[in-house]
Motif scaffolding. Structure first.
Motif, PDB file in Angstrom:
ATOM      1  N   UNK A  41      -4.007  51.278 -58.535  1.00 27.00           N
ATOM      2  CA  UNK A  41      -4.458  52.672 -58.438  1.00 27.00           C
ATOM      3  C   UNK A  41      -4.946  53.015 -57.031  1.00 27.00           C
ATOM      4  N   UNK A  42      -5.387  51.990 -56.310  1.00 20.04           N
ATOM      5  CA  UNK A  42      -5.971  52.268 -54.995  1.00 20.04           C
ATOM      6  C   UNK A  42      -4.991  52.978 -54.069  1.00 20.04           C
ATOM      7  N   UNK A  43      -3.756  52.400 -53.991  1.00 17.86           N
ATOM      8  CA  UNK A  43      -2.759  52.985 -53.105  1.00 17.86           C
ATOM      9  C   UNK A  43      -2.444  54.409 -53.515  1.00 17.86           C
ATOM     10  N   UNK A  44      -2.348  54.631 -54.807  1.00 19.01           N
ATOM     11  CA  UNK A  44      -1.988  55.956 -55.274  1.00 19.01           C
ATOM     12  C   UNK A  44      -3.091  56.972 -54.954  1.00 19.01           C
ATOM     13  N   UNK A  45      -4.340  56.540 -55.178  1.00 21.86           N
ATOM     14  CA  UNK A  45      -5.444  57.459 -54.883  1.00 21.86           C
ATOM     15  C   UNK A  45      -5.494  57.778 -53.395  1.00 21.86           C
ATOM     16  N   UNK A  46      -5.216  56.762 -52.624  1.00 19.48           N
ATOM     17  CA  UNK A  46      -5.184  56.942 -51.189  1.00 19.48           C
ATOM     18  C   UNK A  46      -4.127  57.990 -50.814  1.00 19.48           C
ATOM     19  N   UNK A  47      -2.956  57.872 -51.433  1.00 22.21           N
ATOM     20  CA  UNK A  47      -1.884  58.833 -51.175  1.00 22.21           C
ATOM     21  C   UNK A  47      -2.285  60.234 -51.634  1.00 22.21           C
ATOM     22  N   UNK A  48      -2.992  60.293 -52.758  1.00 28.25           N
ATOM     23  CA  UNK A  48      -3.410  61.611 -53.252  1.00 28.25           C
ATOM     24  C   UNK A  48      -4.385  62.267 -52.278  1.00 28.25           C
ATOM     25  N   UNK A  49      -5.272  61.447 -51.724  1.00 26.23           N
ATOM     26  CA  UNK A  49      -6.207  61.995 -50.734  1.00 26.23           C
ATOM     27  C   UNK A  49      -5.449  62.508 -49.510  1.00 26.23           C
ATOM     28  N   UNK A  50      -4.442  61.730 -49.121  1.00 27.64           N
ATOM     29  CA  UNK A  50      -3.617  62.185 -47.987  1.00 27.64           C
ATOM     30  C   UNK A  50      -2.958  63.525 -48.306  1.00 27.64           C
ATOM     31  N   UNK A  81       3.484  59.511 -42.620  1.00 29.95           N
ATOM     32  CA  UNK A  81       4.695  59.065 -41.929  1.00 29.95           C
ATOM     33  C   UNK A  81       4.582  57.580 -41.566  1.00 29.95           C
ATOM     34  N   UNK A  82       3.419  57.178 -41.054  1.00 31.34           N
ATOM     35  CA  UNK A  82       3.254  55.763 -40.682  1.00 31.34           C
ATOM     36  C   UNK A  82       3.436  54.862 -41.903  1.00 31.34           C
ATOM     37  N   UNK A  83       2.987  55.366 -43.029  1.00 30.51           N
ATOM     38  CA  UNK A  83       3.058  54.570 -44.250  1.00 30.51           C
ATOM     39  C   UNK A  83       4.483  54.496 -44.798  1.00 30.51           C
ATOM     40  N   UNK A  84       5.174  55.623 -44.812  1.00 33.06           N
ATOM     41  CA  UNK A  84       6.441  55.667 -45.536  1.00 33.06           C
ATOM     42  C   UNK A  84       7.659  56.087 -44.699  1.00 33.06           C
ATOM     43  N   UNK A  92       0.015  47.199 -52.840  1.00 32.05           N
ATOM     44  CA  UNK A  92       0.585  47.853 -54.016  1.00 32.05           C
ATOM     45  C   UNK A  92       2.041  48.225 -53.784  1.00 32.05           C
ATOM     46  N   UNK A  93       2.313  48.746 -52.618  1.00 31.43           N
ATOM     47  CA  UNK A  93       3.688  49.149 -52.311  1.00 31.43           C
ATOM     48  C   UNK A  93       4.603  47.931 -52.325  1.00 31.43           C
ATOM     49  N   UNK A  94       4.108  46.858 -51.753  1.00 32.43           N
ATOM     50  CA  UNK A  94       4.887  45.635 -51.702  1.00 32.43           C
ATOM     51  C   UNK A  94       5.223  45.147 -53.114  1.00 32.43           C
ATOM     52  N   UNK A  95       4.222  45.177 -53.962  1.00 34.73           N
ATOM     53  CA  UNK A  95       4.422  44.718 -55.336  1.00 34.73           C
ATOM     54  C   UNK A  95       5.426  45.619 -56.057  1.00 34.73           C
ATOM     55  N   UNK A 107      11.782  56.283 -57.735  1.00 33.74           N
ATOM     56  CA  UNK A 107      11.282  54.914 -57.532  1.00 33.74           C
ATOM     57  C   UNK A 107      12.365  53.971 -57.027  1.00 33.74           C
ATOM     58  N   UNK A 108      13.613  54.254 -57.413  1.00 31.98           N
ATOM     59  CA  UNK A 108      14.703  53.358 -57.008  1.00 31.98           C
ATOM     60  C   UNK A 108      14.819  53.294 -55.488  1.00 31.98           C
ATOM     61  N   UNK A 109      14.345  54.346 -54.826  1.00 31.62           N
ATOM     62  CA  UNK A 109      14.370  54.359 -53.360  1.00 31.62           C
ATOM     63  C   UNK A 109      13.455  53.303 -52.757  1.00 31.62           C
ATOM     64  N   UNK A 110      12.487  52.820 -53.526  1.00 29.45           N
ATOM     65  CA  UNK A 110      11.563  51.812 -52.994  1.00 29.45           C
ATOM     66  C   UNK A 110      12.278  50.487 -52.731  1.00 29.45           C
ATOM     67  N   UNK A 111      13.382  50.280 -53.444  1.00 31.12           N
ATOM     68  CA  UNK A 111      14.081  49.000 -53.290  1.00 31.12           C
ATOM     69  C   UNK A 111      15.244  49.100 -52.296  1.00 31.12           C
ATOM     70  N   UNK A 112      15.268  50.197 -51.549  1.00 29.06           N
ATOM     71  CA  UNK A 112      16.301  50.341 -50.516  1.00 29.06           C
ATOM     72  C   UNK A 112      15.774  49.672 -49.244  1.00 29.06           C
TER      73      UNK A 112
END
Lengths: 185, 227
Positions: free
Chosen positions: A2-11, A27-30, A120-123, B50-55
Motif C-alpha cells: 500500500x505504501x507505493x500506491x499511497x505515495x503515488x496518490x499523494x503525487x 516521471x522519475x519513477x515511471x 512494491x513496483x519490483x514485486x 498492469x500488463x505494461x509493468x512486465x514490458x
C-alpha cells in the motif's frame, strides 16, 4: 504494497494542484516504464518519446479528474500511454514485426538490481511477468498481438491463420487466467 | 441472461481494444444499462494496464524529462495561482520586472518553474538590436549543466525559409545553441542543449539564418547578451 500506491496518490494530488515538481517525480519513477512500453509498441524511438511526453502531459492536464477508484495512478498512466500508442499504430499502414516484441521473463523482471526502484513496483512487475510466463505459448502469442500491436481478434486470426473462434477462446482464456492470478487478495 | 453471458465473454477483448467495431458497439450498448458488466470491464482494463509493468523498461533520452515538464508548464492554465517560488525564480522575476518585461512573459517564466528539471540558478537577459526592436528574451540555466531554457517574446515571425539561431560564444568561437521559430505573436520557448556546460560560455546571440540553421552566423543579429 500500500505504501507505493499511497505515495503515488499523494503525487497525483500534488499534480492536480499543478505542482510541477510532483510531475517530475512521477516521471522519475515511471518514465522508463512508459517509454519502454511505447517503444515496444511503436518500434521507433522518436515516436516513443512523443508518446511518453503526451502521456505525462495528459496526466498533468487531467489529474484533476483522476479518481482513485478508477485504478492505481500507475495503471492509469500506462493506460493513457497504451491508448496513445494504439492510436499511433492504427494510423499506420504497417506495424512492427510481431516477432520482436514480448514481455519480460519473470526472472528479468526482478528489480533487485535497481536500488532506485520501489520494492512494491519490483514485486508487482515480477508477479505480472510470472503470470504471463505461466500462460500456454499459444495464448501468450495471441495476447501479445492484441496487446502490443492493437490487432483485433479477426486480424490476429488472419495473421496466425487460425479460426476466429480459436483466437477468441485463447484471448479470453489468457485474460481470465491473468486476472485470477493477479487479482489482489 | 444468455445475452449477458455472451457480452461478458467479450469484455476481456474490449478491454484490450481487440473487438471489431460492430461487436464493440453492441457491448457498449449493453454496458450502458449493466453496472455489473461495467465493473467487470473496469477490472479487465486495470489488468490490461498492469500488463505494461512486465514490458522491458527503456532509458529515454535525458532531455525528455525537461521536454515533458516544459510542455506541462506551457499547458498550465493562465489563471492558476502562482506557486511558491524558489529564490532563483523570485530573483528572475524581479530581474524581469525591473527590466520591464511584461507580465505575460513573466507568467511564462513563472511557469517554467519546471525548475525541478532545470532549476535555473541564473538568468541571462537578451537585449534586442534595432533589427528586432521591442523583442525581449531570457535564458534560464544552471552554470554547470548542458541544459537551458530560452524564452523570447515579440521577436518578428520570419518567412518559412528562415529561422532564428541561437549562438553561444566562448573565447570568440560561436557554437550553435539550436534553431527555432516563433509563434505569430513572436513567442518561443526552447530547450537549449549545448555541447559544453553553460558556464563555459561568455555571451550569446541570436541571428536570422536559412531554415535549419547555419554552421556559423551569417545573417542579421537580432538579440544578444552576456552569460
Amino acid at each position: 504494497m500500500k505504501e507505493g500506491r499511497q505515495d503515488d496518490l499523494l503525487l497525483m494530488q500534488r499534480i492536480a494542484r499543478e505542482d510541477q515538481q510532483a510531475l517530475g517525480q512521477l516521471y522519475d519513477r515511471y518514465g522508463r516504464l512508459v517509454y519502454g512500453l511505447a517503444r515496444s509498441m511503436v518500434g521507433d524511438e522518436a515516436t516513443a518519446e512523443e508518446i511518453t511526453q503526451d502521456a505525462f502531459t495528459r496526466v498533468w492536464s487531467r489529474a484533476g479528474t483522476y479518481l482513485p477508484e478508477q485504478g492505481r495512478p500507475l495503471t492509469w498512466l500506462m493506460r493513457i500511454a497504451r491508448n496513445r500508442a494504439i492510436d499511433e499504430l492504427r494510423s499506420r499502414s504497417s506495424r512492427p514485426q510481431p516477432t520482436s516484441i514480448s514481455w519480460l521473463e519473470e526472472e528479468l523482471a526482478d528489480g533487485g538490481a535497481d536500488p532506485a526502484e520501489q520494492a512494491e513496483l519490483s514485486r508487482r512487475r515480477k508477479e505480472v511477468a510470472g503470470a504471463i510466463a505461466a500462460l500456454p505459448a499459444e495464448q501468450r502469442r495471441v495476447l501479445a498481438l492484441a496487446y502490443f500491436q492493437a490487432y483485433t481478434q479477426r486480424e490476429i486470426a488472419g495473421i496466425l491463420k487460425q479460426p476466429l473462434g480459436t483466437v477468441k477462446t485463447r484471448l479470453r482464456s489468457a485474460m481470465k487466467k491473468l486476472r485470477a492470478a493477479l487479482e489482489e487478495r | 441472461m444468455a445475452v449477458n453471458a455472451h457480452v461478458e465473454d467479450l469484455l476481456p477483448a474490449l478491454a484490450l481494444g481487440s473487438l471489431e467495431p460492430r461487436e464493440r458497439e453492441r457491448v457498449s450498448r449493453h454496458l450502458e444499462s449493466c453496472a455489473a458488466c461495467r465493473s467487470r470491464l473496469a477490472g479487465y482494463e486495470e489488468l490490461v494496464a498492469s500488463l505494461g509493468l512486465a514490458v522491458p523498461r527503456a532509458e529515454p533520452p535525458r532531455s525528455l524529462r525537461s521536454r515533458v515538464l516544459l510542455k506541462a508548464a506551457r499547458q498550465a492554465p493562465r489563471a492558476r495561482p502562482v506557486p511558491p517560488l524558489g529564490w532563483t525564480l523570485a530573483a528572475a522575476a524581479l530581474l524581469a520586472l525591473s527590466l520591464g518585461l511584461n507580465l505575460f512573459l513573466w507568467g511564462r517564466v513563472a511557469r517554467l518553474e519546471v525548475a525541478s528539471a532545470l532549476l535555473p540558478d541564473q538568468v541571462a537577459v537578451l537585449a534586442a538590436t534595432e533589427a528586432a526592436a521591442g523583442a525581449r528574451g531570457l535564458l534560464l540555466f544552471r552554470p554547470g549543466e548542458n541544459e537551458a531554457t530560452l524564452v523570447v517574446e515579440d521577436l518578428p515571425p520570419l518567412a518559412g525559409d528562415r529561422q532564428y539561431q541561437l549562438w553561444l560564444i566562448r573565447e570568440g568561437q560561436r557554437t550553435s545553441g539550436g534553431v527555432f521559430s516563433v509563434t505569430s505573436q513572436g513567442y518561443a520557448c526552447q530547450l537549449v542543449t549545448p555541447p559544453l556546460p553553460l558556464s563555459s560560455y561568455q555571451a550569446l546571440g541570436i541571428t536570422v539564418e536559412p531554415a535549419g540553421g547555419s554552421p556559423g552566423p551569417t545573417g542579421q543579429r537580432v538579440m544578444g547578451g552576456n552569460l
